[in-house]
Design an enzyme around this catalytic site. Structure first.
Site, mmCIF file in Angstrom:
data_model
loop_
_atom_site.group_PDB
_atom_site.id
_atom_site.type_symbol
_atom_site.label_atom_id
_atom_site.label_comp_id
_atom_site.label_asym_id
_atom_site.label_seq_id
_atom_site.Cartn_x
_atom_site.Cartn_y
_atom_site.Cartn_z
ATOM 1 N N THR A 1 5.907 6.593 -8.463
ATOM 2 C CA THR A 1 4.938 5.528 -8.179
ATOM 3 C C THR A 1 3.971 5.327 -9.342
ATOM 4 O O THR A 1 3.670 6.272 -10.071
ATOM 5 C CB THR A 1 4.148 5.888 -6.898
ATOM 6 N N ASP A 2 3.457 4.124 -9.451
ATOM 7 C CA ASP A 2 2.447 3.858 -10.495
ATOM 8 C C ASP A 2 1.131 4.580 -10.202
ATOM 9 O O ASP A 2 0.255 4.655 -11.067
ATOM 10 C CB ASP A 2 2.208 2.345 -10.660
ATOM 11 N N GLU A 3 1.008 5.113 -8.978
ATOM 12 C CA GLU A 3 -0.245 5.820 -8.644
ATOM 13 C C GLU A 3 -0.404 7.106 -9.441
ATOM 14 O O GLU A 3 -1.508 7.656 -9.500
ATOM 15 C CB GLU A 3 -0.311 6.105 -7.139
ATOM 16 N N TYR B 1 -1.559 12.272 -2.082
ATOM 17 C CA TYR B 1 -0.260 11.585 -2.187
ATOM 18 C C TYR B 1 0.191 11.488 -3.643
ATOM 19 O O TYR B 1 1.279 11.935 -4.004
ATOM 20 C CB TYR B 1 -0.329 10.180 -1.564
ATOM 21 N N LYS C 1 3.350 13.252 -5.617
ATOM 22 C CA LYS C 1 4.413 12.463 -6.276
ATOM 23 C C LYS C 1 4.506 12.845 -7.760
ATOM 24 O O LYS C 1 5.602 12.910 -8.323
ATOM 25 C CB LYS C 1 4.154 10.962 -6.138
HETATM 26 P P1 NAD Z 1 8.440 5.029 3.955
HETATM 27 O O1 NAD Z 1 7.293 5.874 4.395
HETATM 28 O O2 NAD Z 1 8.625 3.687 4.556
HETATM 29 O O3 NAD Z 1 9.809 5.827 4.180
HETATM 30 C C1 NAD Z 1 9.961 7.174 3.873
HETATM 31 C C2 NAD Z 1 11.286 7.629 4.470
HETATM 32 O O4 NAD Z 1 11.489 9.026 4.122
HETATM 33 C C3 NAD Z 1 11.319 7.571 6.006
HETATM 34 O O5 NAD Z 1 12.555 7.036 6.424
HETATM 35 C C4 NAD Z 1 11.177 9.032 6.439
HETATM 36 O O6 NAD Z 1 11.799 9.299 7.684
HETATM 37 C C5 NAD Z 1 11.875 9.744 5.281
HETATM 38 N N1 NAD Z 1 11.420 11.134 5.108
HETATM 39 C C6 NAD Z 1 10.141 11.580 5.039
HETATM 40 N N2 NAD Z 1 10.127 12.928 4.881
HETATM 41 C C7 NAD Z 1 11.429 13.322 4.826
HETATM 42 C C8 NAD Z 1 12.064 14.582 4.650
HETATM 43 N N3 NAD Z 1 11.356 15.710 4.526
HETATM 44 N N4 NAD Z 1 13.414 14.620 4.616
HETATM 45 C C9 NAD Z 1 14.152 13.478 4.757
HETATM 46 N N5 NAD Z 1 13.600 12.264 4.940
HETATM 47 C C10 NAD Z 1 12.252 12.190 4.969
HETATM 48 O O7 NAD Z 1 8.311 4.957 2.375
HETATM 49 P P2 NAD Z 1 8.637 3.768 1.351
HETATM 50 O O8 NAD Z 1 7.458 2.906 1.242
HETATM 51 O O9 NAD Z 1 9.969 3.213 1.676
HETATM 52 O O10 NAD Z 1 8.719 4.610 -0.018
HETATM 53 C C11 NAD Z 1 9.965 5.156 -0.450
HETATM 54 C C12 NAD Z 1 9.746 5.870 -1.777
HETATM 55 O O11 NAD Z 1 9.229 4.954 -2.747
HETATM 56 C C13 NAD Z 1 8.728 7.000 -1.711
HETATM 57 O O12 NAD Z 1 9.188 8.059 -2.515
HETATM 58 C C14 NAD Z 1 7.456 6.402 -2.282
HETATM 59 O O13 NAD Z 1 6.641 7.406 -2.865
HETATM 60 C C15 NAD Z 1 8.032 5.452 -3.309
HETATM 61 N N6 NAD Z 1 7.212 4.285 -3.626
HETATM 62 C C16 NAD Z 1 6.777 3.455 -2.647
HETATM 63 C C17 NAD Z 1 6.068 2.279 -2.983
HETATM 64 C C18 NAD Z 1 5.575 1.339 -1.924
HETATM 65 O O14 NAD Z 1 4.816 0.422 -2.265
HETATM 66 N N7 NAD Z 1 5.967 1.451 -0.667
HETATM 67 C C19 NAD Z 1 5.800 2.002 -4.327
HETATM 68 C C20 NAD Z 1 6.225 2.904 -5.313
HETATM 69 C C21 NAD Z 1 6.957 4.027 -4.949
HETATM 70 O O1 DAU Z 2 1.159 1.652 -5.973
HETATM 71 C C1 DAU Z 2 2.300 2.128 -5.294
HETATM 72 C C2 DAU Z 2 1.874 2.712 -3.963
HETATM 73 O O2 DAU Z 2 1.505 1.614 -3.148
HETATM 74 C C3 DAU Z 2 2.951 3.550 -3.286
HETATM 75 O O3 DAU Z 2 3.251 4.659 -4.085
HETATM 76 C C4 DAU Z 2 2.466 4.004 -1.893
HETATM 77 O O4 DAU Z 2 3.504 4.702 -1.219
HETATM 78 C C5 DAU Z 2 2.101 2.771 -1.093
HETATM 79 O O5 DAU Z 2 1.578 3.175 0.166
HETATM 80 C C6 DAU Z 2 1.078 1.937 -1.839
HETATM 81 O O6 DAU Z 2 -0.218 2.620 -1.903
HETATM 82 P P1 DAU Z 2 -1.597 1.859 -1.648
HETATM 83 O O7 DAU Z 2 -2.588 2.844 -1.194
HETATM 84 O O8 DAU Z 2 -1.935 0.974 -2.784
HETATM 85 O O9 DAU Z 2 -1.107 0.904 -0.422
HETATM 86 P P2 DAU Z 2 -1.835 0.475 0.946
HETATM 87 O O10 DAU Z 2 -1.002 -0.595 1.547
HETATM 88 O O11 DAU Z 2 -2.193 1.650 1.783
HETATM 89 O O12 DAU Z 2 -3.191 -0.161 0.417
HETATM 90 C C7 DAU Z 2 -3.182 -1.267 -0.481
HETATM 91 C C8 DAU Z 2 -4.633 -1.619 -0.772
HETATM 92 O O13 DAU Z 2 -5.233 -2.117 0.435
HETATM 93 C C9 DAU Z 2 -5.486 -0.428 -1.177
HETATM 94 O O14 DAU Z 2 -6.445 -0.843 -2.138
HETATM 95 C C10 DAU Z 2 -6.191 -0.016 0.101
HETATM 96 C C11 DAU Z 2 -6.365 -1.331 0.829
HETATM 97 N N1 DAU Z 2 -6.342 -1.264 2.316
HETATM 98 C C12 DAU Z 2 -5.313 -0.624 2.915
HETATM 99 C C13 DAU Z 2 -5.253 -0.523 4.286
HETATM 100 C C14 DAU Z 2 -4.129 0.210 4.974
HETATM 101 C C15 DAU Z 2 -7.346 -1.899 3.052
HETATM 102 O O15 DAU Z 2 -8.283 -2.504 2.495
HETATM 103 N N2 DAU Z 2 -7.287 -1.795 4.414
HETATM 104 C C16 DAU Z 2 -6.295 -1.127 5.066
HETATM 105 O O16 DAU Z 2 -6.332 -1.061 6.325
#
Ligand code: NAD
Ligand code: DAU
Length: 342
Positions: free
Chosen positions: A124-126, A148, A152
């Site tokens: 992730t970019d985080e 988190y 990562k």
């Molecule tokens: P998500 O939370 O929607 O899904 C996570 C999945 O992993 C679920 O299906 C869960 O059941 C499974 N899981 C969790 N723990 C597990 C374990 N111990 N063994 C097997 N399966 C397990 O997440 P997402 O948003 O789809 O993110 C997927 C990946 O992409 C993650 O690695 C996350 O860090 C990365 N990522 C997400 C974003 C985003 O914006 N959502 C951005 C950048 C990177």
């Molecule tokens: O940047 C990549 C990441 O983006 C991934 O690695 C993470 O898995 C994914 O959850 C996401 O992280 P963020 O914390 O940026 O996403 P989130 O949707 O939780 O929040 C986006 C922005 O919105 C953040 O600045 C927090 C704000 N927010 C979020 C929630 C849930 C609110 O203001 N209110 C809310 O209720």
């Protein structure tokens, strides 16, 4: 390729498997997923019974299950993770376990077979931390600031250490914020869309001025396929779209697309340690993988709102379960002390 896709029935995993099944007809997929609160097997029900698809329920931290699931696979795409920053503030232990130790278990099994081609660690970019100006490049120092992002960072550093130490063919991708169908409604965009449909308040953290770089999930999936096909082991690739918006701008786009009223918006107490801005430079992915995102935010958010409108039973069943207690715990005090938008 015969891919093991961990976390394959979460948000991005689901979209990735669908993308592979329709764009790479010679590839097969085994999904390994623990089915935590975020995983839903029914997301990929359409492939059950196909000779190209297999589902295994299990934990990536369990070496016995990992061995069985990885057998016969020549590539691994590791999506499995605990992913929500707010939950990591509440319970860091589960993040360290899955996002670090789980990666180690997968890498140990992967390295036993030298013929395996690629281990793609989804990061992730985080991991760069908050960047006030400019865009993070792959060589920039890491500064993860939440449990988190620290977990990562640990997972991807471990994966890269296997490349250096054992020659394991690891690629790491660092994507920006994804949005699109099948995202669990704890994250900003699906939470606000579904709250807007329900006439519930939209809790904006802090001043609503935090910025994220929004990437439509299908564009992320096409980048990952490009990384599998054209990426160089030992390389890290940023993936993002440059569509930078404040949370307030995202909220107004959602109000417009759902037809909900501005009076639903509330400013609430901020997230602890809230990163102000993420932004990545994607020139390496563009030059080396030939990848370019295709979906602008305007059309991506319209597609996403339509999907949640058409699939209300998907998110309503989530919101009436475990999510209810979670939402109360995280938001009820905040909303009591909230302010309306001026
Ligand atoms: P998500 O939370 O929607 O899904 C996570 C999945 O992993 C679920 O299906 C869960 O059941 C499974 N899981 C969790 N723990 C597990 C374990 N111990 N063994 C097997 N399966 C397990 O997440 P997402 O948003 O789809 O993110 C997927 C990946 O992409 C993650 O690695 C996350 O860090 C990365 N990522 C997400 C974003 C985003 O914006 N959502 C951005 C950048 C990177
Ligand atoms: O940047 C990549 C990441 O983006 C991934 O690695 C993470 O898995 C994914 O959850 C996401 O992280 P963020 O914390 O940026 O996403 P989130 O949707 O939780 O929040 C986006 C922005 O919105 C953040 O600045 C927090 C704000 N927010 C979020 C929630 C849930 C609110 O203001 N209110 C809310 O209720």
């Amino acid at each position: 390729m015969n891919l093991l896709v961990t976390g394959g029935v979460g948000f991005i995993g689901t979209n990735f498997v669908k993308y592979v099944m329709s764009h790479r007809p010679n590839w097969s997929v085994t999904v390994l997923d623990k089915l935590t609160y975020a995983g839903r097997r029914e997301n990929l029900a359409e492939y059950e019974g196909s000779s190209r698809y297999k589902f295994v329920e299990g934990d990536i931290c369990d070496p016995v299950i990992v061995r069985a699931a990885m057998a016969g696979c020549d590539g691994v795409v590791n999506f499995a993770a605990e992913t929500h920053v707010d939950r990591s503030i509440d319970d860091p232990a589960s993040f360290v376990r899955t996002d670090v130790e789980g990666v180690r278990v997968l890498l140990e099994e992967f390295k036993l077979d030298n013929s395996r081609k690629i281990f793609l660690q989804i990061s992730t970019d985080e991991v760069y931390g908050s960047v006030e100006t400019g865009r993070s490049g792959e060589g920039d120092p890491l500064d993860p600031r939440s449990p988190y992002s620290a977990s990562k960072a640990g997972g991807e550093l471990l994966a890269m250490s296997y490349f250096t130490t054992f020659g394991t063919p690891v690629i790491v991708t660092r994507a920006s914020n994804n949005y699109g169908p099948h995202q669990y409604p704890e994250k900003l965009i699906p939470l606000f869309i579904t709250n807007a449909f329900e006439g519930e308040r939209l809790p904006l953290y802090g001043d609503g001025g935090n910025m994220r770089d929004w990437l439509f999930v299908t564009d992320h999936c096409s980048a990952l396929v490009a990384a599998l096909e054209k990426g160089t082991p030992g390389r890290i690739y940023n993936i993002g779209d440059g569509q930078e918006l404040t949370n307030k701008q995202v909220t107004f786009a959602i109000l417009e697309a759902t037809g909900a009223d501005t009076s639903l918006v509330r400013f609430v107490e901020d997230r602890l340690g809230h990163d102000r801005r993420y932004a990545v430079n994607v020139s390496r992915a563009s030059e080396e993988l030939g990848w370019k995102p295709q979906t602008n935010f305007e059309s991506g958010i319209a597609l996403t709102v339509d999907w949640y409108r058409d699939n209300s039973s998907w998110w309503q069943s989530i919101k009436s379960g475990e999510f209810r207690d979670y939402y109360k715990r995280m938001y009820s005090t905040r909303l009591e002390n909230s302010e309306r938008i001026q």
